[in-house]
Write a protein that holds these residues in place. Structure first.
Motif, short mmCIF file in Angstrom:
data_model
loop_
_atom_site.label_atom_id
_atom_site.label_comp_id
_atom_site.label_asym_id
_atom_site.label_seq_id
_atom_site.Cartn_x
_atom_site.Cartn_y
_atom_site.Cartn_z
N VAL A 102 0.84 -1.20 0.00
CA VAL A 102 0.00 0.00 0.00
C VAL A 102 0.88 1.25 0.00
O VAL A 102 0.60 2.22 -0.72
CB VAL A 102 -0.96 -0.02 1.21
CG1 VAL A 102 -1.60 1.34 1.44
CG2 VAL A 102 -2.04 -1.08 0.99
N SER A 104 2.21 1.68 -3.35
CA SER A 104 1.15 2.15 -4.24
C SER A 104 0.94 3.65 -4.09
O SER A 104 0.77 4.37 -5.08
CB SER A 104 -0.16 1.41 -3.95
OG SER A 104 -0.06 0.06 -4.36
N ILE A 105 0.95 4.13 -2.84
CA ILE A 105 0.78 5.57 -2.61
C ILE A 105 1.90 6.34 -3.30
O ILE A 105 1.67 7.36 -3.96
CB ILE A 105 0.75 5.86 -1.10
CG1 ILE A 105 -0.56 5.31 -0.50
CG2 ILE A 105 0.91 7.34 -0.81
CD1 ILE A 105 -0.59 5.30 1.02
N SER A 111 2.17 5.75 17.71
CA SER A 111 2.56 6.82 16.79
C SER A 111 1.76 8.10 17.02
O SER A 111 2.19 9.17 16.62
CB SER A 111 2.41 6.35 15.34
OG SER A 111 1.08 5.94 15.08
N SER A 112 0.61 8.02 17.69
CA SER A 112 -0.13 9.27 17.93
C SER A 112 0.44 10.03 19.11
O SER A 112 0.08 11.17 19.36
CB SER A 112 -1.61 8.97 18.16
OG SER A 112 -1.79 8.37 19.41
N PRO A 161 -6.47 11.09 4.20
CA PRO A 161 -7.53 10.80 5.16
C PRO A 161 -7.61 9.30 5.42
O PRO A 161 -7.26 8.49 4.55
CB PRO A 161 -8.79 11.28 4.44
CG PRO A 161 -8.47 11.17 2.99
CD PRO A 161 -6.99 11.43 2.86
N SER A 162 -8.04 8.91 6.59
CA SER A 162 -8.19 7.50 6.94
C SER A 162 -9.67 7.17 7.09
O SER A 162 -10.45 7.99 7.56
CB SER A 162 -7.46 7.19 8.25
OG SER A 162 -7.78 5.88 8.68
N ALA A 163 -10.02 5.94 6.72
CA ALA A 163 -11.40 5.48 6.95
C ALA A 163 -11.62 5.13 8.42
O ALA A 163 -12.75 4.93 8.85
CB ALA A 163 -11.71 4.27 6.08
N GLY A 164 -10.55 5.07 9.20
CA GLY A 164 -10.68 4.73 10.61
C GLY A 164 -9.58 5.43 11.40
O GLY A 164 -9.41 6.64 11.29
N SER A 165 -8.84 4.65 12.19
CA SER A 165 -7.72 5.23 12.94
C SER A 165 -6.63 5.71 11.98
O SER A 165 -6.54 5.27 10.84
CB SER A 165 -7.08 4.17 13.85
OG SER A 165 -8.01 3.56 14.68
N LEU A 166 -5.79 6.56 12.53
CA LEU A 166 -4.64 7.03 11.77
C LEU A 166 -3.61 5.91 11.66
O LEU A 166 -3.28 5.26 12.64
CB LEU A 166 -4.00 8.21 12.52
CG LEU A 166 -2.79 8.86 11.86
CD1 LEU A 166 -3.23 9.87 10.82
CD2 LEU A 166 -1.91 9.55 12.91
N TRP A 167 -3.08 5.70 10.45
CA TRP A 167 -1.94 4.81 10.24
C TRP A 167 -0.79 5.71 9.81
O TRP A 167 -0.76 6.17 8.67
CB TRP A 167 -2.30 3.76 9.20
CG TRP A 167 -1.20 2.84 8.79
CD1 TRP A 167 0.07 2.78 9.29
CD2 TRP A 167 -1.27 1.83 7.78
NE1 TRP A 167 0.78 1.80 8.65
CE2 TRP A 167 -0.02 1.20 7.72
CE3 TRP A 167 -2.28 1.40 6.92
CZ2 TRP A 167 0.25 0.18 6.82
CZ3 TRP A 167 -2.01 0.39 6.03
CH2 TRP A 167 -0.76 -0.23 5.99
N ARG A 225 1.06 5.08 6.42
CA ARG A 225 0.24 5.27 5.23
C ARG A 225 -0.30 6.69 5.09
O ARG A 225 -0.33 7.25 3.99
CB ARG A 225 -0.93 4.27 5.28
CG ARG A 225 -1.90 4.35 4.11
CD ARG A 225 -3.18 3.55 4.39
NE ARG A 225 -3.96 4.16 5.48
CZ ARG A 225 -5.08 3.65 5.99
NH1 ARG A 225 -5.57 2.51 5.53
NH2 ARG A 225 -5.71 4.27 6.98
N ASP A 226 -0.72 7.26 6.22
CA ASP A 226 -1.49 8.51 6.17
C ASP A 226 -0.62 9.75 6.33
O ASP A 226 -1.03 10.84 5.94
CB ASP A 226 -2.57 8.50 7.26
CG ASP A 226 -3.49 7.29 7.16
OD1 ASP A 226 -3.63 6.74 6.05
OD2 ASP A 226 -4.05 6.86 8.20
#
Lengths: 268, 268, 268
Positions: free
Chosen positions: C22, C25-26, C76-77, C125-131, C134-135
């Protein structure tokens, strides 16, 4: 001659032997300007559902172009090899008609033109048996990159005839939610087939039953809010509910793997 | 300054630590326009024969350019590091003179100009011991990509002096065929050192003897014709005979691995 | 718009699931002309020190451009995501402020401009928690490649405030040298936190004590000088002392792993 400049690969071939390397070599040889992106080759052998779920999770991030996907190569002579146009031609998914592609195709808006990859001119000859990935799918992907039109690769087929992906659906019985493990990631995080709102009625303290064993877990906003040493229930980075534990494997703690049933109910 | 635009990598270094990544970094730094293709890094540690066979299976598909191959790095200071031109300069194989390259070189028509990689100007300095792959082979590959002529890298050597690859030869005794397992792939398919016509005289029902245990197997056209749950004998995708089982590991069923002897005889 | 044309990746995510794919891919989508180089994804889960050491070993070979590194994603947060300019802008290291980058940054001359990656415009943007990977980190790397200036990605922070890498320091007590295993490589070679001159006073015949077990080892110039079947002490290819055995795993012979203490003393 439009063509495509990216090929994203996903297989269950692993990276120990040279099989995936042969596919990369064919692409480097036949479509030298294409950027080849390895999504993963670690899908469990023959596990079409796991592959379909991985592709569905990834597809929002995959670059425009070709997706070349192969899981469960056995039986490839008994099913169709296909190419499915998506996003009005922004991309093409190339693979087997075994349900691997269907979830991802639906997520990106459904199938456009679809063909069966039968034209021998766009295949590679084999010294022995046919190897679908090497002899059919990889050269098809390369030809698409080089500007060959989809319609050249074989006869059009009805997208409605494609085998659907199997998606596990949660069940709701007597205020219990019966979920299933869809994925255990590299860190042992356990993704369930549940969206957050499906368990809002259970509150923040939830009883999970796995293999007849009951454990109470708390819902948290993210893994960073789960106390060390505990397993918590969070909305994961894909928007689905997951059992997680900071710096530990929740899957190991709860001794569960993909396909296991997880029953969630309200704590009393 | 012609140069090359593809480097295909094969090693026994694995992908867990960063060794292969350092090689990729050197190529990205010294030959930034080269396309680096990972064939595999999963050759069993020090197993030169396995590497030579993997390279021989792959070479018909490898893109023109440089092949950079390293298996069994120990002892690298006691043997020559070489570069072998193939196909009238269409490509160059770079590696150790330990038999790893010879099979593949023969398949693509034999060695052209061959040099020993001794010129310090085209090596990288080491902070400690010499690491042949990092300090000699990778920079040689990069320089060739960038247009340095093979002859610059070191003195010419006689291709006839290169160490040959070891290829297991089947034996034919008293109407028995004594074969050897050359490769077990990711799906547990067992490749033997036999071409189809070598066992045609045994018919379609064949007795295999492995570790003194006899089992009857049927010959089939391809793995898709082998009944579920059975092990069959087929011509594999490389044109060699293989023991295979649909969606199962034939190697696990028969409890055999690379190097094992398989005796084939007629069923009576 | 200068930008960068190479992104070197190092993570502890493994290559079994699609997480690293992923990220690739980004990058392929957002920075299509960047060359993505996988350094390794096999850092032991959550092992920041192992990651910092791997990066430090590799950094002299890494191509100019972006280094995108992530180890120990949990938490990570609660810590900063950062980008650190190195070599007067020749490159940028993008990662977490958890000590992963500090060693490598120091080796290449220290930190230049440093920012915290807080600007939402350069995140996904994330569909859920921050990764984080990836994000935050991957899109930051892509934007830097595409010519976005470091200062755009978030507020400047003081490089002196970054968490340092933990480097194990050898101790010298009563003519003994107390070392630590820093790395066991793919071939079982055991790297110690010792430079050659630190043990010159012990001579060429050295007693090692590991887990209370004493073994005598000889110092050799390189692994090629160690007799078959023996473990020797050599200066490895990075200039550090290592226990090695030709074509065998010294780690297995001595039953040691990363973090173990190795006491060296003079043979009497």
């Amino acid at each position: 001659m439009a063509g495509y400049d990216t090929v994203t690969l996903m297989t269950d071939r692993g990276q120990v032997d040279e099989a995936v390397g042969v596919v990369r070599s064919i692409l480097a040889d036949m479509a030298p300007s294409a950027n080849v992106v390895d999504l993963t080759h670690g899908i469990e052998r023959h596990d079409v559902r796991a592959g379909a779920l991985a592709l569905a999770r990834s597809v929002p991030y995959i670059a425009p172009g070709i997706v070349l996907a192969s899981v469960d190569p056995d039986g490839s002579s008994q099913r169709r090899s296909i190419a499915v146009e998506i996003g009005d031609g922004v991309g093409v998914m190339v693979g087997s008609d075994n349900g691997l592609l269907a979830n991802a195709v639906a997520i990106v808006g459904g199938a456009g033109r679809t063909v069966e990859l039968t034209d021998e001119r766009y295949r590679l000859p084999s010294a022995g048996s046919l190897w679908e990935l090497r002899d059919v799918l990889a050269p098809a992907a390369a030809h698409l990159c080089e500007g060959v039109d989809l319609a050249e690769l074989g006869p059009a087929i009805d997208p409605a005839s494609l085998l659907p992906s199997l998606v596990p659906i949660p069940r709701f019985e007597n205020e219990q939610v019966l979920a299933e493990v869809m994925w255990v990631d590299h860190f042992g995080r356990v993704q369930l087939n549940l969206e957050a709102e499906m368990i809002d009625h259970l509150g923040n303290t939830i009883v999970t039953t796995i293999n007849s064993q009951q454990r109470v877990v708390m819902r948290h906003r993210s893994i960073n809010d789960v106390p060390d040493g505990q397993v918590g229930l969070v909305t994961d980075t894909f928007g689905l509910m997951a059992l997680v534990s900071p710096q530990r494997s929740a899957a190991a703690e709860f001794d569960i793997d993909v396909g296991a049933e997880v029953v969630l109910s309200e704590a009393r």
